[in-house]
Design an enzyme around this catalytic site. Structure first.
Site, PDB file in Angstrom:
ATOM      1  N   GLU A  77      -3.804   4.922   3.524  1.00  0.00           N
ATOM      2  CA  GLU A  77      -3.473   3.828   2.608  1.00  0.00           C
ATOM      3  C   GLU A  77      -2.161   3.169   3.028  1.00  0.00           C
ATOM      4  O   GLU A  77      -1.209   3.849   3.367  1.00  0.00           O
ATOM      5  CB  GLU A  77      -3.361   4.403   1.179  1.00  0.00           C
ATOM      6  N   LYS A  87      -1.645   5.557  10.725  1.00  0.00           N
ATOM      7  CA  LYS A  87      -0.759   5.492   9.549  1.00  0.00           C
ATOM      8  C   LYS A  87       0.678   5.864   9.915  1.00  0.00           C
ATOM      9  O   LYS A  87       1.642   5.186   9.552  1.00  0.00           O
ATOM     10  CB  LYS A  87      -1.311   6.425   8.460  1.00  0.00           C
ATOM     11  N   CYS A 110       7.807   7.392   1.495  1.00  0.00           N
ATOM     12  CA  CYS A 110       6.971   7.417   2.707  1.00  0.00           C
ATOM     13  C   CYS A 110       7.751   7.474   4.011  1.00  0.00           C
ATOM     14  O   CYS A 110       7.599   8.422   4.777  1.00  0.00           O
ATOM     15  CB  CYS A 110       6.034   6.216   2.705  1.00  0.00           C
ATOM     16  N   GLU A 169       4.676   0.261  -2.782  1.00  0.00           N
ATOM     17  CA  GLU A 169       5.044   0.333  -4.193  1.00  0.00           C
ATOM     18  C   GLU A 169       5.710  -0.978  -4.581  1.00  0.00           C
ATOM     19  O   GLU A 169       6.432  -1.574  -3.791  1.00  0.00           O
ATOM     20  CB  GLU A 169       6.004   1.503  -4.429  1.00  0.00           C
ATOM     21  N   ASP A 222      -6.358  14.558 -12.190  1.00  0.00           N
ATOM     22  CA  ASP A 222      -5.037  15.102 -11.835  1.00  0.00           C
ATOM     23  C   ASP A 222      -4.835  16.432 -12.533  1.00  0.00           C
ATOM     24  O   ASP A 222      -5.327  16.642 -13.646  1.00  0.00           O
ATOM     25  CB  ASP A 222      -3.902  14.131 -12.206  1.00  0.00           C
ATOM     26  N   GLY A 232      14.516   4.113   2.491  1.00  0.00           N
ATOM     27  CA  GLY A 232      14.323   5.321   1.689  1.00  0.00           C
ATOM     28  C   GLY A 232      12.890   5.341   1.212  1.00  0.00           C
ATOM     29  O   GLY A 232      12.008   4.814   1.886  1.00  0.00           O
ATOM     30  N   LYS A 272       0.105  13.852 -17.713  1.00  0.00           N
ATOM     31  CA  LYS A 272      -0.133  12.542 -17.094  1.00  0.00           C
ATOM     32  C   LYS A 272      -1.504  11.996 -17.509  1.00  0.00           C
ATOM     33  O   LYS A 272      -1.642  10.832 -17.881  1.00  0.00           O
ATOM     34  CB  LYS A 272      -0.081  12.727 -15.566  1.00  0.00           C
ATOM     35  N   GLY A 297      20.263  -3.735   5.530  1.00  0.00           N
ATOM     36  CA  GLY A 297      20.584  -3.172   4.218  1.00  0.00           C
ATOM     37  C   GLY A 297      21.168  -1.773   4.349  1.00  0.00           C
ATOM     38  O   GLY A 297      21.662  -1.401   5.419  1.00  0.00           O
ATOM     39  N   HIS A 319      15.458  -7.317   7.302  1.00  0.00           N
ATOM     40  CA  HIS A 319      16.578  -7.548   6.390  1.00  0.00           C
ATOM     41  C   HIS A 319      17.525  -6.360   6.469  1.00  0.00           C
ATOM     42  O   HIS A 319      17.141  -5.241   6.115  1.00  0.00           O
ATOM     43  CB  HIS A 319      16.089  -7.743   4.955  1.00  0.00           C
TER      44      HIS A 319
END
Ligand code: NAD
Length: 439
Positions: free
Chosen positions: A151, A207, A263, A155, A30, A260, A35, A256, A254
């Protein structure tokens, strides 16, 4: 296999750590020196359950290391993954590919042996072609096979998702590149994770199509929730009633405060830009984006209605700020729009989040942060449950109500049954419930 992972964010760090756990030799690179230094000391840059043990185990096993210098890692690698960010480009919503192209150029100059260069970042159709062109131009002698491997991890459940994926998508028309990818993913492939090998452009589109579909499903049930409130129906029962149909499925149903995260918002926008470029409109996705944007702010208005129509001088306690539980990610979290709407209406905001406060603080400079839900609720005129963290699922509602100036509970995730909330002394407001009819 020797793997260089370029970009050590959510995706790069989790993927790199999991690949090393499969037995590959991985260097995570990185540009962010702080980091990398922290990772070398065993400090994780993100909150993700199980990540610290996974990293520690593989660093100790000598299979995982961290670097700021891309060149040595790439020179030694059989596979170089690009896992840098692709945020929305300011102003037009296109994916900003400058980090991907920048990384491709650096990789090209550092390649010393034949390797697959794998785009793991979410990138629009045709990006692989451009990465290939960049590498060919920057290093004509380099032997790189450019592959797309989007991918799908979530999260908060990233390690589990990576190790037990519903599928692995590999985009390449090159036989040797497909073989290399099979080798990299062999442990999962042996575990019967389906491998979808397709063209590079198709993989890139898969994707975006997946994220746009999931965003559509969420938005659909959110609009049904609004209708439930008007007609006196219950959205949770509607979700269950339709979700048990195998053709529909119960996930992402669900209701809500709107989606957000890092992605869905940016990927739906980028997909719309691709559709526009190719003059092939995606009208459903266009509506989804609009409806979701409006919804986040509408949640602020819902709270104001629960306060009796006027928020001026009132104190509102928000429980949960991150866009979903088990992450400290605040990117595009619905809480941001809710805070904005409430502040605009003159409310004072107090908030509690188990992991997100550090990320939230610079984004919400006016609000006061609390160390517990009860502290946040002290003297407040309404409590709003925004993110369904486990620690917020079993609150002592009586204690919460007793601490408040006005016992108003707005449950934007429908965690608590209305009756339970009312029995604790609250006036209860949920999403898509028959009881909302009176408000
Ligand atoms: P992130 O912002 O957390 O991390 C990206 C990292 O790349 C940063 O640490 C940055 O410093 C580094 N970087 C940028 N350019 C670099 C370079 N040239 N060399 C070395 N490092 C460099 O991003 P993320 O959330 O991990 O997302 C990465 C990609 O994966 C995006 O395209 C995203 O859409 C996609 N994705 C994300 C998720 C998710 O849940 N976060 C899931 C699936 C796919």
């Amino acid at each position: 296999m020797r793997i260089a992972m370029i970009g050590t964010g959510y995706v790069g760090l989790v993927s790199g750590a999991c690949f090393s756990d499969f037995g590959h030799d991985v260097t995570c690179v990185d540009k962010d020196a702080a980091k990398i230094e922290a990772l070398r000391q065993g400090i994780m840059p993100i909150f993700e359950p199980g990540l610290d043990e996974l990293v520690e185990r593989n660093v100790a096993g000598g299979r995982l290391s961290f670097a700021t210098d891309l060149a040595p890692a790439v020179a030694a690698a059989d596979a170089v993954f690009i896992a840098v960010g692709t945020p929305s480009r300011r102003g037009d919503g296109h994916a900003d590919l400058s980090y991907v192209f920048g990384a491709a150029e650096e990789i090209a100059r550092a390649l010393r042996k034949p390797a697959v260069v794998v785009t793991k970042s979410t990138v629009p159709v045709g990006t692989g072609d451009e990465v290939e062109r960049i590498i060919r131009e920057a290093a004509p002698a380099a032997k790189a096979r450019v592959v797309s491997n989007p991918e799908f991890l979530r999260e908060g459940a990233a390690i589990e998702d990576f190790k037990r994926p519903d599928r692995i998508v590999v985009g390449t028309e090159d036989h040797l590149a497909a073989e290399a990818m099979r080798e990299i993913y062999r442990p999962l492939y042996l575990n019967k994770a389906p491998l979808v090998v397709t063209s590079r452009r198709t993989a890139e589109l898969i994707k975006y199509a997946a994220n746009a579909f999931l965003a559509t499903k969420i938005t659909f049930i959110n609009e049904i929730a609004d209708l439930c409130e008007m007609v006196g129906a219950d959205v949770q029962d509607v979700s269950r009633g339709i979700g048990l149909d195998n053709r529909i499925g119960s996930k992402f149903l669900h209701a809500g405060p709107g989606y957000g995260g890092s992605c869905f918002p940016k990927d739906t926008l980028a997909l719309l830009k691709t559709a526009e470029d190719y003059q092939s409109p995606l009208r459903i996705v266009e509506s989804v984006v609009k409806v979701n944007d409006l919804r986040k702010r509408a949640m602020g208005r819902k709270v104001i209605r629960a306060l009796g129509g006027d928020a001026r001088g009132k104190t509102v306690a928000l429980l949960g700020l991150t866009f979903k539980p088990n992450t400290d990610d605040m990117r595009e979290a619905p809480s941001i729009a809710i805070v904005q709407a409430l502040e605009d209406a003159g409310a004072k905001i107090r908030a509690y989040d188990p992991e997100g406060i550090e990320q939230a603080r610079p984004m919400m400079p006016e609000i006061e942060f609390s160390t517990s839900p009860y502290e946040a609720a002290k003297g407040a005129d309404a409590v709003v449950l925004v993110t369904e963290w486990d620690v917020l699922r079993a609150l002592d509602l009586k204690r919460l109500a007793a601490a408040m100036a006005e016992p108003v509970f707005v449950d934007l995730r429908n965690i608590y049954p209305t009756e339970e909330v009312e029995n604790a002394g609250f006036r209860s407001h949920g999403i898509g419930r028959a009881t909302e009819m009176e408000t």
